[in-house]
Design a protein around this motif. Structure first.
Motif, mmCIF file in Angstrom:
data_model
loop_
_atom_site.group_PDB
_atom_site.id
_atom_site.type_symbol
_atom_site.label_atom_id
_atom_site.label_comp_id
_atom_site.label_asym_id
_atom_site.label_seq_id
_atom_site.Cartn_x
_atom_site.Cartn_y
_atom_site.Cartn_z
ATOM 1 N N LEU A 52 23.431 -5.169 8.082
ATOM 2 C CA LEU A 52 22.561 -5.166 6.907
ATOM 3 C C LEU A 52 23.386 -4.968 5.644
ATOM 4 N N VAL A 53 24.217 -3.923 5.671
ATOM 5 C CA VAL A 53 24.995 -3.589 4.480
ATOM 6 C C VAL A 53 26.015 -4.688 4.173
ATOM 7 N N GLU A 54 26.579 -5.283 5.220
ATOM 8 C CA GLU A 54 27.523 -6.389 5.032
ATOM 9 C C GLU A 54 26.821 -7.559 4.325
ATOM 10 N N SER A 55 25.578 -7.848 4.741
ATOM 11 C CA SER A 55 24.824 -8.937 4.095
ATOM 12 C C SER A 55 24.526 -8.626 2.638
ATOM 13 N N VAL A 56 24.099 -7.375 2.382
ATOM 14 C CA VAL A 56 23.805 -6.991 0.996
ATOM 15 C C VAL A 56 25.078 -7.101 0.151
ATOM 16 N N LYS A 57 26.193 -6.694 0.742
ATOM 17 C CA LYS A 57 27.476 -6.764 0.037
ATOM 18 C C LYS A 57 27.856 -8.212 -0.286
ATOM 19 N N GLN A 58 27.687 -9.081 0.705
ATOM 20 C CA GLN A 58 27.982 -10.510 0.499
ATOM 21 C C GLN A 58 27.093 -11.095 -0.598
ATOM 22 N N ASP A 59 25.803 -10.724 -0.557
ATOM 23 C CA ASP A 59 24.836 -11.318 -1.483
ATOM 24 C C ASP A 59 24.936 -10.747 -2.894
ATOM 25 N N PHE A 60 25.175 -9.448 -2.994
ATOM 26 C CA PHE A 60 25.065 -8.787 -4.305
ATOM 27 C C PHE A 60 26.300 -7.993 -4.727
ATOM 28 N N GLY A 61 27.191 -7.683 -3.821
ATOM 29 C CA GLY A 61 28.373 -6.897 -4.168
ATOM 30 C C GLY A 61 28.129 -5.406 -4.076
ATOM 31 N N SER A 62 27.135 -4.921 -4.831
ATOM 32 C CA SER A 62 26.899 -3.478 -4.842
ATOM 33 C C SER A 62 25.450 -3.177 -5.208
ATOM 34 N N ILE A 63 25.078 -1.902 -4.997
ATOM 35 C CA ILE A 63 23.760 -1.442 -5.456
ATOM 36 C C ILE A 63 23.938 -0.127 -6.229
ATOM 37 N N ASP A 64 22.914 0.234 -6.981
ATOM 38 C CA ASP A 64 22.949 1.475 -7.756
ATOM 39 C C ASP A 64 21.976 2.517 -7.229
ATOM 40 N N ILE A 65 20.879 2.032 -6.651
ATOM 41 C CA ILE A 65 19.798 2.929 -6.234
ATOM 42 C C ILE A 65 19.423 2.624 -4.784
ATOM 43 N N LEU A 66 19.336 3.683 -3.982
ATOM 44 C CA LEU A 66 18.927 3.514 -2.586
ATOM 45 C C LEU A 66 17.661 4.344 -2.356
ATOM 46 N N VAL A 67 16.610 3.681 -1.910
ATOM 47 C CA VAL A 67 15.345 4.383 -1.652
ATOM 48 C C VAL A 67 15.035 4.319 -0.166
ATOM 49 N N HIS A 68 14.792 5.491 0.418
ATOM 50 C CA HIS A 68 14.393 5.591 1.842
ATOM 51 C C HIS A 68 12.920 5.955 1.831
ATOM 52 N N ASN A 76 0.792 -1.242 0.000
ATOM 53 C CA ASN A 76 0.000 0.000 0.000
ATOM 54 C C ASN A 76 0.822 1.289 0.000
ATOM 55 N N GLY A 77 2.103 1.178 0.294
ATOM 56 C CA GLY A 77 2.896 2.394 0.509
ATOM 57 C C GLY A 77 3.706 2.836 -0.698
ATOM 58 N N TYR A 78 4.419 3.944 -0.502
ATOM 59 C CA TYR A 78 5.283 4.460 -1.555
ATOM 60 C C TYR A 78 6.415 3.517 -1.898
ATOM 61 N N GLY A 79 6.945 2.826 -0.886
ATOM 62 C CA GLY A 79 8.072 1.919 -1.133
ATOM 63 C C GLY A 79 7.714 0.866 -2.174
ATOM 64 N N TRP A 80 6.539 0.275 -1.983
ATOM 65 C CA TRP A 80 6.068 -0.749 -2.927
ATOM 66 C C TRP A 80 5.895 -0.157 -4.327
ATOM 67 N N ALA A 81 5.265 1.014 -4.402
ATOM 68 C CA ALA A 81 5.008 1.651 -5.701
ATOM 69 C C ALA A 81 6.318 2.006 -6.413
ATOM 70 N N ILE A 82 7.290 2.484 -5.639
ATOM 71 C CA ILE A 82 8.594 2.827 -6.231
ATOM 72 C C ILE A 82 9.295 1.554 -6.700
ATOM 73 N N ALA A 83 9.187 0.509 -5.892
ATOM 74 C CA ALA A 83 9.785 -0.783 -6.277
ATOM 75 C C ALA A 83 9.216 -1.243 -7.617
ATOM 76 N N LYS A 84 7.909 -1.111 -7.769
ATOM 77 C CA LYS A 84 7.279 -1.547 -9.013
ATOM 78 C C LYS A 84 7.759 -0.735 -10.209
ATOM 79 N N SER A 85 7.850 0.580 -10.030
ATOM 80 C CA SER A 85 8.339 1.417 -11.137
ATOM 81 C C SER A 85 9.762 1.054 -11.514
ATOM 82 N N LEU A 86 10.580 0.823 -10.487
ATOM 83 C CA LEU A 86 11.974 0.467 -10.770
ATOM 84 C C LEU A 86 12.049 -0.907 -11.448
ATOM 85 N N ALA A 87 11.208 -1.838 -10.984
ATOM 86 C CA ALA A 87 11.186 -3.178 -11.587
ATOM 87 C C ALA A 87 10.735 -3.092 -13.043
#
Ligand code: ZID
Length: 213
Positions: free
Chosen positions: A86-102, A13-24
């Motif tokens: 959190l960031v250590e886990s993301v780094k282990q799993d994916f290496g890096s990210i390009d977009i950060l949404v708060h 229902n929130g903005y996070g979900w809607a932004i995720a969909k647009s990015l996807a």
């Protein structure tokens, strides 16, 4: 393709979900951070297909959320639940990210006028809604690719009087907007990361319903 980490998704229902969909829809890989108290219900609903209708993208395919991480934007020191972890886990799993949404905010005394807000309520609003962005960006910057971007959501109550947006939430959004300018300068110069905030219109999210908007 780009990889996005979206902090503050706990339902559809929130903005996070809607932004995720647009990015996807634009081809990004989606990774989300969910507040610990909402994590189990979000993950089980996702697994059980409760969000399948809302996962439909313009091309008819379903948005995939590659991974859901537990997060708490108020705890960032080693004694608490560290964002380092959190960031250590993301780094282990994916290496890096390009977009950060708060896409998160919290003000325990939001229904109280500013004049009646306690020090505790005020500081809690700033902590969860403003410092949380600084902390998130600070922790993620080392694994963000140069040219990457970060974004948060603000509200016009930072500039104009909106009765009902109390508890220091108006102050928290003013801080968030000022911090966006300073962080854009700092992260832009040092890391080639963009920092922006969007002043959102009304959306009947869980958070908005909770404050009667
Ligand atoms: P949401 O409930 O979908 O998202 C908030 C998320 O924050 C939830 O997933 C919570 O679990 C999470 N959260 C809370 N505390 C913590 C924590 N300590 N650690 C980690 N996660 C936490 O609500 P949303 O989509 O409304 O909120 C997303 C962002 O949009 C927030 O920054 C809001 O302030 C912002 N925003 C929303 C609206 C709106 O209408 N929904 C408006 C402006 C900005 C707005 O309030 N007219 C009237 C009202 C408004 C606009 C126009």
């Amino acid at each position: 393709g780009k990889r996005a980490f979206i902090a503050g998704v706990a339902d559809d229902n929130g903005y996070g979900w809607a932004i995720a969909k647009s990015l996807a829809a634009a081809g990004a890989e989606i990774v989300v951070g969910t507040w610990v108290p909402a994590l189990n219900i979000f993950e089980s609903s996702l697994r059980r297909g409760k969000f399948d209708e809302s996962r439909v993208l313009p091309d008819g395919s379903l948005m995939e959320i590659t991974k859901v991480y537990p997060m708490d934007a108020v705890f960032d020191s080693p004694e608490d639940v560290p964002e380092d972890e959190l960031v250590e886990s993301v780094k282990q799993d994916f290496g890096s990210i390009d977009i950060l949404v708060h896409s998160l905010a919290n003000g325990p005394e939001v229904s109280k006028p500013l004049l009646e807000t306690s020090r505790y309520g005020y500081l809690a609003a700033i902590s969860a809604s403003s410092y949380s962005f600084i902390s998130l960006l600070k922790h993620f910057v080392p694994i963000m690719n140069p040219g990457g971007s970060s974004i948060s959501l603000t509200y016009i109550a930072s500039e104009r009087i909106i009765p009902g947006y109390g508890g220091g939430m108006s102050s928290a959004k003013a801080a968030l907007e000022s911090d966006t300018r300073v962080l854009a300068f700092e992260a832009g110069r040092k890391h080639k990361i963009r920092v922006n905030t969007i002043s959102a219109g009304p959306l009947r999210s869980r958070a908005a319903k909770a404050i009667g908007f």
